[in-house]
Structures are given as C-alpha cells and as structure tokens.
Design a protein around this motif. Structure first.
Motif, PDB file in Angstrom:
ATOM      1  N   VAL A 136     -16.483  43.037  18.197  1.00 11.85           N
ATOM      2  CA  VAL A 136     -16.924  41.877  17.840  1.00 11.85           C
ATOM      3  C   VAL A 136     -16.038  40.703  18.325  1.00 11.85           C
ATOM      4  CG1 VAL A 136     -17.293  40.066  15.898  1.00 11.85           C
ATOM      5  CG2 VAL A 136     -18.004  42.572  15.558  1.00 11.85           C
ATOM      6  N   ASP A 137     -16.633  39.878  19.042  1.00  4.26           N
ATOM      7  CA  ASP A 137     -15.791  38.615  19.617  1.00  4.26           C
ATOM      8  C   ASP A 137     -16.546  37.181  19.657  1.00  4.26           C
ATOM      9  OD1 ASP A 137     -17.859  38.615  21.443  1.00  4.26           O
ATOM     10  OD2 ASP A 137     -16.757  39.728  22.855  1.00  4.26           O
ATOM     11  N   GLU A 138     -15.898  36.294  20.188  1.00  3.00           N
ATOM     12  CA  GLU A 138     -16.338  34.754  20.055  1.00  3.00           C
ATOM     13  C   GLU A 138     -17.678  34.849  20.426  1.00  3.00           C
ATOM     14  OE1 GLU A 138     -16.183  31.577  18.419  1.00  3.00           O
ATOM     15  OE2 GLU A 138     -14.689  33.012  18.256  1.00  3.00           O
ATOM     16  N   ALA A 139     -18.339  35.545  21.434  1.00  2.34           N
ATOM     17  CA  ALA A 139     -19.521  35.289  21.738  1.00  2.34           C
ATOM     18  C   ALA A 139     -20.496  35.789  20.894  1.00  2.34           C
ATOM     19  CB  ALA A 139     -19.986  36.334  23.180  1.00  2.34           C
ATOM     20  N   ASP A 140     -20.439  36.735  20.206  1.00  2.00           N
ATOM     21  CA  ASP A 140     -21.020  37.085  19.076  1.00  2.00           C
ATOM     22  C   ASP A 140     -21.305  36.001  17.933  1.00  2.00           C
ATOM     23  OD1 ASP A 140     -21.585  40.110  19.557  1.00  2.00           O
ATOM     24  OD2 ASP A 140     -19.373  40.093  18.932  1.00  2.00           O
ATOM     25  N   PHE A 141     -20.161  35.234  17.608  1.00  2.00           N
ATOM     26  CA  PHE A 141     -20.445  33.922  16.906  1.00  2.00           C
ATOM     27  C   PHE A 141     -21.258  33.013  17.611  1.00  2.00           C
ATOM     28  CE2 PHE A 141     -17.106  36.338  14.899  1.00  2.00           C
ATOM     29  CZ  PHE A 141     -16.973  35.940  13.487  1.00  2.00           C
ATOM     30  N   THR A 142     -21.018  32.935  18.672  1.00  3.83           N
ATOM     31  CA  THR A 142     -21.677  31.669  19.612  1.00  3.83           C
ATOM     32  C   THR A 142     -23.084  32.083  19.391  1.00  3.83           C
ATOM     33  OG1 THR A 142     -19.767  31.392  20.944  1.00  3.83           O
ATOM     34  CG2 THR A 142     -22.078  30.694  21.799  1.00  3.83           C
ATOM     35  N   ALA A 143     -23.644  33.263  19.751  1.00  2.00           N
ATOM     36  CA  ALA A 143     -25.117  33.630  19.575  1.00  2.00           C
ATOM     37  C   ALA A 143     -25.584  33.498  18.343  1.00  2.00           C
ATOM     38  CB  ALA A 143     -25.224  35.373  20.026  1.00  2.00           C
ATOM     39  N   LEU A 144     -24.785  33.411  17.287  1.00  3.01           N
ATOM     40  CA  LEU A 144     -25.490  33.462  16.110  1.00  3.01           C
ATOM     41  C   LEU A 144     -25.357  31.804  15.642  1.00  3.01           C
ATOM     42  CD1 LEU A 144     -23.787  36.349  13.983  1.00  3.01           C
ATOM     43  CD2 LEU A 144     -26.144  36.209  14.376  1.00  3.01           C
ATOM     44  N   HIS A 145     -24.458  31.096  16.111  1.00  2.04           N
ATOM     45  CA  HIS A 145     -24.646  29.546  15.789  1.00  2.04           C
ATOM     46  C   HIS A 145     -25.700  29.082  16.385  1.00  2.04           C
ATOM     47  CE1 HIS A 145     -20.037  29.757  15.252  1.00  2.04           C
ATOM     48  NE2 HIS A 145     -20.689  29.841  14.081  1.00  2.04           N
ATOM     49  N   ALA A 146     -26.372  29.628  17.695  1.00  2.00           N
ATOM     50  CA  ALA A 146     -27.519  29.148  18.414  1.00  2.00           C
ATOM     51  C   ALA A 146     -28.469  29.494  17.503  1.00  2.00           C
ATOM     52  CB  ALA A 146     -27.416  29.840  19.872  1.00  2.00           C
ATOM     53  N   HIS A 147     -28.581  30.284  16.622  1.00  2.70           N
ATOM     54  CA  HIS A 147     -29.777  30.324  15.793  1.00  2.70           C
ATOM     55  C   HIS A 147     -29.602  29.628  14.428  1.00  2.70           C
ATOM     56  CE1 HIS A 147     -32.157  33.495  18.274  1.00  2.70           C
ATOM     57  NE2 HIS A 147     -30.964  33.805  18.439  1.00  2.70           N
ATOM     58  N   GLY A 148     -28.672  28.680  14.271  1.00  2.00           N
ATOM     59  CA  GLY A 148     -28.444  28.265  13.042  1.00  2.00           C
ATOM     60  C   GLY A 148     -27.658  28.768  11.906  1.00  2.00           C
ATOM     61  N   PHE A 149     -27.250  29.767  12.090  1.00  7.95           N
ATOM     62  CA  PHE A 149     -26.397  30.377  11.327  1.00  7.95           C
ATOM     63  C   PHE A 149     -24.684  29.946  11.265  1.00  7.95           C
ATOM     64  CE2 PHE A 149     -28.973  34.010  12.423  1.00  7.95           C
ATOM     65  CZ  PHE A 149     -29.229  34.506  11.173  1.00  7.95           C
ATOM     66  N   SER A 150     -24.371  29.753  10.100  1.00  5.17           N
ATOM     67  CA  SER A 150     -22.933  28.990   9.849  1.00  5.17           C
ATOM     68  C   SER A 150     -21.669  30.295  10.011  1.00  5.17           C
ATOM     69  CB  SER A 150     -22.769  28.357   8.452  1.00  5.17           C
ATOM     70  OG  SER A 150     -22.765  29.287   7.381  1.00  5.17           O
ATOM     71  N   ASP A 151     -20.457  29.930  10.016  1.00 10.35           N
ATOM     72  CA  ASP A 151     -19.587  30.754  10.024  1.00 10.35           C
ATOM     73  C   ASP A 151     -19.394  31.710   8.573  1.00 10.35           C
ATOM     74  OD1 ASP A 151     -18.635  30.429  12.600  1.00 10.35           O
ATOM     75  OD2 ASP A 151     -16.923  29.268  11.836  1.00 10.35           O
ATOM     76  N   GLU A 152     -20.140  30.979   7.466  1.00  9.09           N
ATOM     77  CA  GLU A 152     -20.122  31.686   6.213  1.00  9.09           C
ATOM     78  C   GLU A 152     -21.341  32.591   6.296  1.00  9.09           C
ATOM     79  OE1 GLU A 152     -17.757  31.581   3.925  1.00  9.09           O
ATOM     80  OE2 GLU A 152     -16.531  30.269   5.278  1.00  9.09           O
TER      81      GLU A 152
END
Length: 193
Positions: A136-152
């Motif tokens: 898991v890396d930052e690209a995974d977070f970026t992809a999820l943020h693009a779908h409206g998921f928050s860090d929480e």
C-alpha cells in the motif's frame, strides 16, 4: 449444526452479559449465528471480538454504507476461503444492497460484479490490504480520494479487511459452519403483507 471442532457451551453456561446479547440476536434474526456460540467458549475473547466488530460494522460516521462494509467482508473473506464469513456476510450484503446476486458476484470476481465504480475502487484497495498490505502506498490513497473516500473511510476499509482476516482464520481453523438460514436470506424478495 454446530462448530465442528470446538463444541459451543450451552446457553446456561454462558456469562449473563453474553447470553443476553445472544438472545437479543436470536430475537431479531430468528436464530443464533454460529459465531456467537462458537466464540462464547472464551468469554473475554467474545467480548473483545464483538466490541471491535461493532465499532467497525455499526458505526455511523464516514461514507461507508452497511452494504459497503458487508461487501468488503464478503469479497476479502472469499479471498481467504472462509465459507462461514462468505455465506453469513453475503446474506447481509444481499439484504443491505437489495441485490440478490451481488454477494455471489463479489465473492467470485468483484471486478465483474454489478457494483459502482466507487465500490470497485473500495474493493481494489481492500483486496490489496488483504493480500499485499505491505505494498500500500500513496497512489492507493489518491485513487480512493478521487472516489470521495476520506482518510478515515480508508482506515475503515483497511480495518474491516484486517479484522475479518482474523475472523476468517478463526472460523476456518475451528471448522465453523454457516447456519442454514444464511443461504436463503436476501435471495427472494419478501412477500408484501
């Protein structure tokens, strides 16, 4: 049908607080899911397990729906080959999503399932946590943020995946079998009264 390797205790042998919760589940569902009895043989672990389960699966904060949460469980439990969790949580998934085919679809191949692009991104991440969390890396977070998921929300996806990885292993090594009632739940619409 009971847990095959470890006999569950009789209800009258279970501590009062746990028995009350088991009876409440029975009242609501019409049966006692095997996991409630199977874990009751170790009361301290039962309490810890269900406290964390409820913190993850019943929370109201964040954007994950009950269906999303059950979809994560069903998909990752299939990857872990946990019959109990696929059948039990697949039943809940069908009910929450009001889609009689979705649990079978995500258990076999979520990439071809009738789900939204947002849910597919969620499951892509859940499967990465399930199978390759060290990648898991930052690209995974970026992809999820693009779908409206928050860090929480992302924490919730990962925590649900990790918690059920443990649950899958307990259910599998102990020989826990799904209650027959789970197989039919959510498959056929209920008749209107």
């Amino acid at each position: 049908m009971s847990t095959s390797r470890y006999a569950p205790p009789a209800l009258d042998q279970i501590p009062d607080d746990i028995r009350e919760k088991i009876l409440a589940v029975q009242e609501k569902a019409g049966f006692v899911p095997q996991v409630f009895l199977g874990l009751a043989r170790r009361p301290a672990e039962w309490r810890a397990f269900f406290a964390y389960h409820d913190a993850l699966m019943l929370k109201e904060e964040g954007s994950l729906t009950k269906g999303d949460r059950e979809m994560i469980v069903t998909t990752t439990s299939a990857a872990n080959q946990c019959l109990y969790c696929v059948v039990a949580h697949g039943a809940l998934l069908r009910i929450y999503e009001k889609k009689p085919l979705v649990a079978d679809q995500v258990a076999i191949n979520y990439r071809k399932a009738d789900i939204s692009p947002r849910q597919r991104a969620m499951l892509d991440f859940a499967m990465k946590v399930c199978e390759r969390s060290h990648e898991v890396d930052e690209a995974d977070f970026t992809a999820l943020h693009a779908h409206g998921f928050s860090d929480e929300d992302i924490w919730d996806i990962a925590a649900i995946t990790a918690f059920f990885g443990m649950s899958n292993r307990i259910a599998s090594f102990s020989g826990m079998m799904p209650n027959p009632e789970f197989y039919l739940m959510g498959r056929v619409p209920k008749a209107k009264a």
